[in-house]
Design an enzyme around this catalytic site. Structure first.
Site, PDB file in Angstrom:
ATOM      1  N   ARG A   5     -69.901 -42.947  87.785  1.00  0.00           N
ATOM      2  CA  ARG A   5     -71.272 -43.211  87.679  1.00  0.00           C
ATOM      3  C   ARG A   5     -71.927 -43.080  86.489  1.00  0.00           C
ATOM      4  O   ARG A   5     -71.455 -42.018  85.837  1.00  0.00           O
ATOM      5  CB  ARG A   5     -72.148 -42.483  88.559  1.00  0.00           C
ATOM      6  CG  ARG A   5     -73.713 -42.792  88.500  1.00  0.00           C
ATOM      7  CD  ARG A   5     -74.356 -41.874  89.313  1.00  0.00           C
ATOM      8  NE  ARG A   5     -74.326 -40.607  88.922  1.00  0.00           N
ATOM      9  CZ  ARG A   5     -75.239 -39.618  88.548  1.00  0.00           C
ATOM     10  NH1 ARG A   5     -76.350 -40.136  88.035  1.00  0.00           N
ATOM     11  NH2 ARG A   5     -75.026 -38.586  88.268  1.00  0.00           N
TER      12      ARG A   5
ATOM     13  N   SER B 227     -78.385 -43.288  89.073  1.00  0.00           N
ATOM     14  CA  SER B 227     -78.344 -43.163  90.451  1.00  0.00           C
ATOM     15  C   SER B 227     -79.909 -43.329  90.967  1.00  0.00           C
ATOM     16  O   SER B 227     -80.190 -43.712  92.041  1.00  0.00           O
ATOM     17  CB  SER B 227     -77.808 -41.881  90.804  1.00  0.00           C
ATOM     18  OG  SER B 227     -78.197 -40.770  89.922  1.00  0.00           O
TER      19      SER B 227
ATOM     20  N   TYR C 138     -83.917 -32.109  92.032  1.00  0.00           N
ATOM     21  CA  TYR C 138     -83.203 -31.336  91.043  1.00  0.00           C
ATOM     22  C   TYR C 138     -82.606 -32.427  89.814  1.00  0.00           C
ATOM     23  O   TYR C 138     -82.188 -31.858  89.074  1.00  0.00           O
ATOM     24  CB  TYR C 138     -82.142 -30.729  91.787  1.00  0.00           C
ATOM     25  CG  TYR C 138     -82.721 -29.670  92.640  1.00  0.00           C
ATOM     26  CD1 TYR C 138     -82.792 -28.243  92.580  1.00  0.00           C
ATOM     27  CD2 TYR C 138     -82.960 -30.121  94.053  1.00  0.00           C
ATOM     28  CE1 TYR C 138     -83.267 -27.373  93.177  1.00  0.00           C
ATOM     29  CE2 TYR C 138     -83.337 -29.201  94.863  1.00  0.00           C
ATOM     30  CZ  TYR C 138     -83.611 -27.724  94.402  1.00  0.00           C
ATOM     31  OH  TYR C 138     -83.950 -26.893  95.475  1.00  0.00           O
TER      32      TYR C 138
ATOM     33  N   HIS D  53     -71.110 -32.728  91.135  1.00  0.00           N
ATOM     34  CA  HIS D  53     -72.521 -33.145  90.907  1.00  0.00           C
ATOM     35  C   HIS D  53     -72.962 -34.181  91.815  1.00  0.00           C
ATOM     36  O   HIS D  53     -73.993 -34.395  92.219  1.00  0.00           O
ATOM     37  CB  HIS D  53     -72.645 -33.416  89.444  1.00  0.00           C
ATOM     38  CG  HIS D  53     -74.028 -33.827  88.700  1.00  0.00           C
ATOM     39  ND1 HIS D  53     -75.010 -32.922  88.952  1.00  0.00           N
ATOM     40  CD2 HIS D  53     -74.345 -34.946  88.199  1.00  0.00           C
ATOM     41  CE1 HIS D  53     -76.160 -33.909  88.465  1.00  0.00           C
ATOM     42  NE2 HIS D  53     -75.907 -34.915  87.974  1.00  0.00           N
TER      43      HIS D  53
ATOM     44  N   GLU E 236     -77.949 -40.432  77.186  1.00  0.00           N
ATOM     45  CA  GLU E 236     -76.751 -39.403  77.745  1.00  0.00           C
ATOM     46  C   GLU E 236     -75.532 -40.104  77.539  1.00  0.00           C
ATOM     47  O   GLU E 236     -75.247 -41.369  77.011  1.00  0.00           O
ATOM     48  CB  GLU E 236     -77.260 -39.313  79.263  1.00  0.00           C
ATOM     49  CG  GLU E 236     -78.480 -38.488  79.634  1.00  0.00           C
ATOM     50  CD  GLU E 236     -78.959 -38.361  81.026  1.00  0.00           C
ATOM     51  OE1 GLU E 236     -78.254 -38.490  81.783  1.00  0.00           O
ATOM     52  OE2 GLU E 236     -80.176 -38.386  81.271  1.00  0.00           O
TER      53      GLU E 236
ATOM     54  N   ALA F 258     -84.617 -42.196  97.506  1.00  0.00           N
ATOM     55  CA  ALA F 258     -84.337 -43.413  98.624  1.00  0.00           C
ATOM     56  C   ALA F 258     -85.100 -43.484  99.729  1.00  0.00           C
ATOM     57  O   ALA F 258     -85.597 -44.653 100.017  1.00  0.00           O
ATOM     58  CB  ALA F 258     -82.811 -43.152  98.593  1.00  0.00           C
TER      59      ALA F 258
ATOM     60  N   ARG G 199     -68.862 -39.155  81.588  1.00  0.00           N
ATOM     61  CA  ARG G 199     -68.649 -37.701  81.948  1.00  0.00           C
ATOM     62  C   ARG G 199     -67.180 -37.147  82.463  1.00  0.00           C
ATOM     63  O   ARG G 199     -66.920 -36.262  82.481  1.00  0.00           O
ATOM     64  CB  ARG G 199     -69.445 -37.614  83.481  1.00  0.00           C
ATOM     65  CG  ARG G 199     -71.015 -37.190  82.939  1.00  0.00           C
ATOM     66  CD  ARG G 199     -71.519 -36.729  84.355  1.00  0.00           C
ATOM     67  NE  ARG G 199     -73.010 -36.944  83.778  1.00  0.00           N
ATOM     68  CZ  ARG G 199     -74.130 -37.008  84.461  1.00  0.00           C
ATOM     69  NH1 ARG G 199     -74.138 -37.195  85.721  1.00  0.00           N
ATOM     70  NH2 ARG G 199     -75.150 -37.294  83.725  1.00  0.00           N
TER      71      ARG G 199
ATOM     72  N   HIS H 101     -70.076 -32.693  86.973  1.00  0.00           N
ATOM     73  CA  HIS H 101     -71.236 -32.613  85.761  1.00  0.00           C
ATOM     74  C   HIS H 101     -70.504 -31.602  84.668  1.00  0.00           C
ATOM     75  O   HIS H 101     -70.079 -30.623  84.997  1.00  0.00           O
ATOM     76  CB  HIS H 101     -72.507 -32.147  85.975  1.00  0.00           C
ATOM     77  CG  HIS H 101     -73.693 -32.565  85.008  1.00  0.00           C
ATOM     78  ND1 HIS H 101     -73.323 -32.029  83.811  1.00  0.00           N
ATOM     79  CD2 HIS H 101     -74.419 -33.492  84.937  1.00  0.00           C
ATOM     80  CE1 HIS H 101     -74.371 -32.381  82.921  1.00  0.00           C
ATOM     81  NE2 HIS H 101     -74.967 -33.476  83.740  1.00  0.00           N
TER      82      HIS H 101
ATOM     83  N   GLN I 264     -82.741 -33.673  86.669  1.00  0.00           N
ATOM     84  CA  GLN I 264     -83.400 -33.548  85.351  1.00  0.00           C
ATOM     85  C   GLN I 264     -83.524 -34.779  84.474  1.00  0.00           C
ATOM     86  O   GLN I 264     -84.284 -35.087  83.865  1.00  0.00           O
ATOM     87  CB  GLN I 264     -82.380 -32.323  84.548  1.00  0.00           C
ATOM     88  CG  GLN I 264     -82.501 -31.039  85.369  1.00  0.00           C
ATOM     89  CD  GLN I 264     -81.795 -30.161  84.417  1.00  0.00           C
ATOM     90  OE1 GLN I 264     -81.058 -30.342  83.566  1.00  0.00           O
ATOM     91  NE2 GLN I 264     -81.731 -29.017  85.041  1.00  0.00           N
TER      92      GLN I 264
ATOM     93  N   ASP J 298     -74.027 -35.113 105.306  1.00  0.00           N
ATOM     94  CA  ASP J 298     -74.418 -35.605 106.964  1.00  0.00           C
ATOM     95  C   ASP J 298     -74.357 -36.963 107.391  1.00  0.00           C
ATOM     96  O   ASP J 298     -73.850 -37.604 108.183  1.00  0.00           O
ATOM     97  CB  ASP J 298     -75.749 -34.884 107.066  1.00  0.00           C
ATOM     98  CG  ASP J 298     -75.781 -33.340 106.840  1.00  0.00           C
ATOM     99  OD1 ASP J 298     -74.709 -32.696 107.110  1.00  0.00           O
ATOM    100  OD2 ASP J 298     -76.692 -32.995 106.549  1.00  0.00           O
TER     101      ASP J 298
ATOM    102  N   SER K 225     -85.432 -37.393 102.683  1.00  0.00           N
ATOM    103  CA  SER K 225     -86.548 -37.463 102.140  1.00  0.00           C
ATOM    104  C   SER K 225     -86.431 -37.326 100.520  1.00  0.00           C
ATOM    105  O   SER K 225     -87.580 -36.674  99.890  1.00  0.00           O
ATOM    106  CB  SER K 225     -87.336 -36.314 102.598  1.00  0.00           C
ATOM    107  OG  SER K 225     -87.010 -34.974 102.740  1.00  0.00           O
ATOM    108  N   GLY K 226     -85.452 -37.879 100.109  1.00  0.00           N
ATOM    109  CA  GLY K 226     -85.338 -38.071  98.527  1.00  0.00           C
ATOM    110  C   GLY K 226     -86.193 -39.308  98.071  1.00  0.00           C
ATOM    111  O   GLY K 226     -86.536 -39.982  99.040  1.00  0.00           O
TER     112      GLY K 226
ATOM    113  N   LYS L 194     -83.750 -32.335 107.117  1.00  0.00           N
ATOM    114  CA  LYS L 194     -83.532 -31.137 107.797  1.00  0.00           C
ATOM    115  C   LYS L 194     -84.020 -29.834 107.174  1.00  0.00           C
ATOM    116  O   LYS L 194     -83.874 -28.814 107.758  1.00  0.00           O
ATOM    117  CB  LYS L 194     -81.917 -31.050 107.860  1.00  0.00           C
ATOM    118  CG  LYS L 194     -81.362 -30.739 106.497  1.00  0.00           C
ATOM    119  CD  LYS L 194     -79.761 -30.962 106.648  1.00  0.00           C
ATOM    120  CE  LYS L 194     -79.135 -30.759 105.287  1.00  0.00           C
ATOM    121  NZ  LYS L 194     -77.696 -30.525 105.438  1.00  0.00           N
TER     122      LYS L 194
END
Ligand code: SIN
Length: 533
Positions: A385, A390, A45, A350, A114, A15, A289, A243, A47, A222, A12-13, A35
Site C-alpha cells: 500500500r 487507506s 490511531y 501496521h 510520505e 469506513a 515501506r 511500518h 497519524q 474478525d 466503527s472506523g 466490539k
C-alpha cells in the site's frame, strides 16, 4: 439487544461510519455493531492523513503512478484510477462535516509527504488525522435518528440462508445470501440475533496477529475470518505491511512515528550513527515501506541491535511541536526531546493489504455481504500500500458501497421470520482459560518469528504446523465452552494467521511486502493467492 434492521454495519472506523451515514441518508435503518467503545478503531490511531490530489502542482496521473509503483505490479489499474479520481469529492464531504485539515500561514492546506509519493499531497490534521476524522464522523452518526450504535457488541458470525438450510431451519431453494448476524453482548454474555438484508463488513485489519504492532488491540481480523467461514474468497493475505518506524520500547508497546517525520527530512541511522538508506534506494528514507522496512531489518540483523535511530534533530523545536504534537509529547514522556535526541525505532505490523475480495461497488461474492476499508481487498494496494491511501480508499468505497447496498435493498429480498437463536456451549471452566491465554501468545510469537519481514518456506511451514495445532484446540474449545471475546478473537486470529501463511506459501516469488529467501526474484506470470473455504 438484537432486532430487525435494513443494514448492519460491523465496525466503527472511517469506513463503517461513512457508510452508515450515507446509507441512513437514503432512509435505511442502520445498526452499527462495534466490539468496544465506538471511538476505538484503527482510524483513531492514523497519524499520517489522506493522500488526495488537491494541489495545482499535482495530478491524478501522478498519484495513480505512485500507487502502481508502490503496489509492485499487483494493483488493479482501473480500481486505482477510480479511487484516486473520486477522492477529492469524498474529502470535500468530510470537510463539510466540519473537519479542518491543517493549513499553512497563507490559508492553503499544509500537504505532507510520505514514502513513495512523488508530490506533497497528504491532507492531515497535525499528526492526529484519524482522531479528527473519527470525531467528525461520530458526531454526525450519533445525531442521526436512523442509526443505532451497539457498543461492546461482538459480531460472532454471519447468518446465511445456506447455514439455516444446513441446520434444518428452512428450505428456501434460493441461492445463498446473508440474512443476519449473531452478536455477543460483551457485558451480559448473552448472544442476540440481528436480522438484516445486508451486512457491511468494515471491521478493519489484523495487526494483533503479531505481538508488535501499531494497531489497537481490537485489530484481530474478525471480519476476514467471518467472511472466510461464510465461503467468501480472501486474497493477498501475504502482504502484511510492516511500518518501518515505531518507537522502540522494551515493554513491547509500539507507538507509530509517522512516515511524515521522514517526509520532513528525518534520517535513519544504524547502531553506529551512520545513514544507510541512500545505499539501498535512490529515494533513501522516502522509498516505499517494503524497501525501508527490509533495509532496517537487515541492519538490525547485521548489528544485533534491538533498534535503529531516527534523527529529526535538525528541525527547529517549535516546528516539531506544532507539526507533530502527539509524537513530540509521547517521545517527551519517554525522556526524548526529538529536537535534540535521536528516536529509537523498530518496524512493527501496521496494515493488511489483502482481505475480503470485493469489486468497486464493495460487493463480495456472497449476496447481501459487502466490505470496505482495511478488511477488504479491492485491488488498490497490490503488493504494498502507498502511504496514506487507506483512509482515501475507505471513504470512496464506503460511498460506493452505500449506493450499491441501496440498489440491493430496492430489490427487496425477504428475511426469514423465524430466525433461530444462538445455542451456546454448556461448559465454563475457568481453569481451562489458560488454553486461551497460552494459545494467544503462541500464535503471535510464531507469526513474528516465522512470518515476518523476511520469510523462508521452512519457516512458513513451521508456522503452519503450529497454527494447525492451535486451530484444532481452539475449535474444540469453541464448540464446548461459552463464547467470550478472548475466545472469539483468538478463533478469528488463528483463521487469519492460517490465511496469511497459506497465501505466503502460494506466492513463490518476492514481490512488494512478501519477501522470501527461497524465491528472491519476481515470477514472470502473475500469481494469484485467492483462498476460499
Ligand atoms: C504514517 O503516518 O506513517 C502512517 C500512515 C499510513 O499508514 O498510511
Amino acid at each position: 439487544m438484537g432486532g430487525v434492521f435494513d443494514i448492519i454495519v460491523i465496525g466503527s472506523g472511517i469506513a463503517g461510519l461513512s457508510f452508515a451515514l450515507r446509507s441512513a441518508g437514503y432512509g435505511h435503518r442502520v445498526a452499527i455493531v462495534t466490539k468496544k467503545h465506538q471511538a476505538e478503531s484503527n482510524t483513531n490511531y492514523a497519524q499520517g492523513g489522506i493522500a488526495v490530489v488537491t494541489s495545482k502542482s499535482d495530478d491524478f496521473e501522478l498519484h495513480v503512478g505512485d500507487t502502481l509503483i508502490s503496489g509492485d505490479g499487483l494493483c488493479d489499474e482501473g480500481v486505482v484510477k477510480q479511487i484516486v479520481e473520486e477522492g477529492p469529492a469524498r474529502v470535500k464531504e468530510l470537510i463539510q462535516l466540519g473537519l479542518e485539515f491543517t493549513r499553512i500561514d497563507e490559508g492553503a492546506y499544509s500537504l505532507g509527504k510520505e514514502g513513495g509519493h512523488s508530490k506533497r499531497r497528504i491532507l492531515h490534521v497535525a499528526d492526529m488525522t484519524g482522531k479528527a476524522i473519527e470525531t467528525a464522523l461520530l458526531n454526525a452518526v450519533n445525531r442521526h435518528p436512523l442509526i443505532t450504535t451497539y457498543e461492546h457488541s461482538f459480531a460472532i458470525d454471519l447468518i446465511t440462508l445456506q447455514k439455516l438450510e444446513r441446520a434444518g431451519h428452512m428450505r428456501s431453494g434460493e441461492g445463498n445470501r446473508v440474512v443476519g448476524l449473531y452478536v455477543l453482548d460483551v457485558f451480559s454474555g448473552k448472544v442476540a440475533t440481528f436480522s438484516a438484508q445486508a451486512v457491511m463488513l468494515s471491521s478493519g485489519g489484523a495487526g494483533h496477529v503479531y505481538p508488535f504492532t501499531t494497531n489497537p488491540p481490537i485489530a484481530t481480523g474478525d471480519g476476514i475470518a467471518m467472511a472466510y467461514r461464510a465461503g467468501v474468497p480472501i486474497r493477498n493475505m501475504e502482504f502484511i505491511q510492516f511500518h518501518p518506524t515505531t518507537l522502540y520500547s522494551p515493554s513491547g508497546k509500539r507507538f507509530l512515528i509517522s512516515e511524515a517525520v521522514r517526509g520532513e527530512g528525518a534520517m535513519l541511522r544504524n547502531r553506529d550513527g551512520e545513514r544507510f538508506m541512500e545505499a539501498c534506494d535512490a529515494r533513501a528514507e522516502l522509498a516505499p515501506r517494503d524497501v525501508v522496512a527490509r533495509a532496517i531489518d537487515a541492519e538490525m540483523k547485521k548489528s544485533g541491535s534491538p533498534h535503529l535511530w531516527l534523527d529529526i534533530s535538525h528541525q527547529p523545536r517549535a516546528f516539531l511541536k506544532e507539526r507533530f504534537p502527539s509524537i513530540f509529547q509521547t517521545c517527551l514522556g519517554e525522556g526524548l526531546d526529538i529536537s535534540k535526541d535521536w528516536i529509537p525505532v523498530v518496524p512493527a505490523a501496521h496494515y493488511l493489504c489483502g482481505g475480503v475480495v470485493t469489486n468497486l461497488r464493495a460487493e463480495t461474492s456472497l449476496a447481501g455481504l459487502y466490505a470496505c476499508g482495511e478488511v477488504a481487498c479491492t485491488g488498490l494496494h497490490g503488493a504494498n500500500r502507498l502511504a496514506s491511501n487507506s483512509l482515501l480508499e475507505a471513504l470512496v468505497m464506503a460511498y460506493n458501497g452505500a449506493d450499491s447496498v441501496h440498489g440491493y435493498l430496492a430489490k427487496g429480498s425477504e428475511i426469514p421470520d423465524n430466525m433461530p437463536g444462538w445455542i451456546d456451549g454448556e461448559m465454563s471452566d475457568p481453569d481451562e482459560r489458560v488454553v486461551l491465554t497460552h494459545n494467544w501468545e503462541e500464535l503471535r510469537r510464531a507469526m513474528w518469528d516465522y512470518v515476518g519481514i523476511v520469510r523462508t518456506t521452512k519457516r512458513l511451514k513451521r508456522a503452519m504446523k503450529r497454527i494447525e495445532n492451535l486451530s484444532a484446540e481452539i475449535n474444540e474449545y469453541y464448540w464446548n465452552f461459552k463464547v467470550e471475546p478472548l475466545l472469539l478473537e483468538l478463533r478469528n486470529m488463528i483463521v487469519v494467521g492460517e490465511l496469511i501463511v497459506r497465501c505466503a506459501l502460494k506466492r513463490k516469488e518476492s514481490r512488494g511486502l512478501h519477501y522470501t529467501l527461497d524465491y528472491p526474484g519476481k515470477a514472470e506470470k502473475g500469481l494469484d493467492t485467492t483462498l476460499t473455504l
